[in-house]
Design a protein around this motif. Structure first.
Motif, short mmCIF file in Angstrom:
data_model
loop_
_atom_site.label_atom_id
_atom_site.label_comp_id
_atom_site.label_asym_id
_atom_site.label_seq_id
_atom_site.Cartn_x
_atom_site.Cartn_y
_atom_site.Cartn_z
N PHE A 28 0.89 -1.33 -0.01
CA PHE A 28 0.00 -0.10 0.03
C PHE A 28 0.85 1.37 0.13
CE2 PHE A 28 -3.25 2.90 1.58
CZ PHE A 28 -4.42 2.51 0.95
N PHE A 29 1.70 1.48 0.87
CA PHE A 29 2.56 2.46 0.94
C PHE A 29 4.12 2.16 0.64
CE2 PHE A 29 -0.77 3.72 4.18
CZ PHE A 29 -0.91 5.05 3.49
N GLU A 30 4.46 1.24 -0.20
CA GLU A 30 5.71 0.78 -0.57
C GLU A 30 6.20 1.54 -1.79
OE1 GLU A 30 9.23 -0.23 -0.28
OE2 GLU A 30 7.77 -1.06 1.26
N PHE A 31 6.96 2.54 -1.85
CA PHE A 31 7.36 3.29 -3.06
C PHE A 31 8.82 2.96 -3.50
CE2 PHE A 31 4.11 5.58 -0.97
CZ PHE A 31 3.30 6.40 -1.96
N LYS A 32 9.23 1.70 -2.95
CA LYS A 32 10.62 1.14 -3.16
C LYS A 32 10.33 -0.02 -4.01
CE LYS A 32 12.86 3.48 0.75
NZ LYS A 32 13.60 3.29 1.86
N GLY A 33 11.34 -0.33 -4.75
CA GLY A 33 11.01 -1.73 -5.57
C GLY A 33 10.59 -1.41 -6.83
N ARG A 34 10.26 -2.45 -7.47
CA ARG A 34 9.89 -2.61 -8.85
C ARG A 34 8.68 -3.23 -9.11
NH1 ARG A 34 15.40 -4.22 -11.80
NH2 ARG A 34 13.96 -4.35 -13.71
N ALA A 35 7.71 -2.94 -10.09
CA ALA A 35 6.43 -3.41 -10.32
C ALA A 35 6.66 -3.73 -11.78
CB ALA A 35 5.30 -2.61 -10.01
N ARG A 54 6.39 0.82 -11.05
CA ARG A 54 6.41 0.74 -12.45
C ARG A 54 7.62 1.83 -12.96
NH1 ARG A 54 7.42 -2.15 -15.38
NH2 ARG A 54 7.24 -1.39 -17.49
N LEU A 55 7.72 3.01 -12.69
CA LEU A 55 8.85 3.73 -13.16
C LEU A 55 10.17 3.15 -12.85
CD1 LEU A 55 7.02 7.29 -12.56
CD2 LEU A 55 7.41 6.30 -14.53
N HIS A 56 10.30 2.72 -11.57
CA HIS A 56 11.64 2.23 -11.28
C HIS A 56 11.85 0.99 -12.04
CE1 HIS A 56 11.09 3.85 -6.53
NE2 HIS A 56 11.51 4.85 -7.70
N ASP A 57 10.91 0.22 -12.41
CA ASP A 57 11.33 -1.05 -13.29
C ASP A 57 11.93 -0.49 -14.82
OD1 ASP A 57 11.18 -4.00 -13.81
OD2 ASP A 57 9.45 -3.65 -14.83
N PRO A 105 18.95 -6.74 -12.28
CA PRO A 105 18.67 -5.53 -11.36
C PRO A 105 19.14 -4.05 -11.82
CG PRO A 105 20.72 -7.01 -10.93
CD PRO A 105 19.75 -7.47 -12.05
N ASN A 106 18.39 -3.44 -11.50
CA ASN A 106 18.97 -1.92 -11.78
C ASN A 106 19.11 -1.18 -10.35
OD1 ASN A 106 16.36 -1.13 -10.82
ND2 ASN A 106 15.41 -0.49 -13.09
N ARG A 107 19.14 0.13 -10.34
CA ARG A 107 19.46 0.85 -9.09
C ARG A 107 18.40 0.89 -8.04
NH1 ARG A 107 18.78 7.13 -10.82
NH2 ARG A 107 17.36 6.75 -12.64
N PHE A 108 17.42 0.37 -8.40
CA PHE A 108 16.13 0.32 -7.56
C PHE A 108 15.84 -1.12 -7.25
CE2 PHE A 108 15.04 4.13 -10.43
CZ PHE A 108 15.21 5.05 -9.57
N GLY A 109 16.55 -1.93 -7.57
CA GLY A 109 16.49 -3.16 -7.00
C GLY A 109 16.46 -4.31 -7.73
N GLU A 110 16.10 -5.52 -7.33
CA GLU A 110 15.83 -6.82 -8.50
C GLU A 110 14.66 -6.61 -9.14
OE1 GLU A 110 17.79 -9.30 -8.71
OE2 GLU A 110 19.23 -8.43 -7.44
N GLY A 111 14.58 -7.19 -10.29
CA GLY A 111 13.26 -7.09 -11.30
C GLY A 111 12.34 -7.74 -10.80
N PRO A 112 11.22 -7.63 -11.13
CA PRO A 112 9.90 -8.44 -10.92
C PRO A 112 10.29 -9.87 -11.36
CG PRO A 112 9.29 -6.41 -12.03
CD PRO A 112 10.63 -6.51 -12.08
N LEU A 113 9.66 -10.87 -10.60
CA LEU A 113 9.77 -12.12 -10.80
C LEU A 113 9.62 -12.51 -12.38
CD1 LEU A 113 7.60 -13.63 -7.97
CD2 LEU A 113 9.93 -13.27 -8.09
N ALA A 114 10.46 -13.47 -12.90
CA ALA A 114 10.42 -13.83 -14.16
C ALA A 114 8.66 -14.33 -14.47
CB ALA A 114 11.39 -15.19 -14.47
#
Length: 120
Positions: free
Chosen positions: A14-21, A72-75, A108-117
């Motif tokens: 809900f409030f997780e703005f880190k990571g990738r989607a 999504r932008l982080h991805d 991975p990029n600077r925002f973390g690991e990619g979404p699951l394969a």
């Protein structure tokens, strides 16, 4: 990622703005938000709530929608600040739609690991 998984994932984060989607997570949640807003508007008309129900729905979905947009932008290796393009009429929305349709960076990029394969 399928429709129910995407909705569950967005509400869990809900409030997780880190990571990738993944694209599927973003677009399924956008579809869910759109359909929920329509349902809220229809129920407002039936009950005569003068927009109270649809306003509540919009407020309830604001933060998870913003959070999944950031992820999504982080991805695609862009900062979440690109969401400010929503305030640029027409052109800003077009750019954000293109960004959200773009395939994410592999690995991975600077925002973390990619979404699951298999979830792109």
């Amino acid at each position: 990622m399928n429709f129910p998984e995407a909705i569950a994932s967005c509400f869990r984060q809900f409030f997780e703005f880190k990571g990738r989607a993944a694209r599927s997570e973003y677009w399924y949640f956008t579809l869910f938000s759109f359909l929920t807003q329509i349902l809220g508007g229809v129920l407002d008309d039936i009950v005569g709530a003068n927009g109270a129900l649809s306003g509540f729905v919009g407020l309830a979905l604001f933060f998870p929608s913003l959070a999944v947009l950031f992820r999504r932008l982080h991805d695609i290796d862009r900062t979440g600040w690109w969401w400010l393009l929503t305030f640029v009429p027409i052109l800003g929305w077009i750019v954000l739609i293109v960004f959200c349709c773009t395939k994410g960076t592999v690995g991975p990029n600077r925002f973390g690991e990619g979404p699951l394969a298999g979830h792109a």
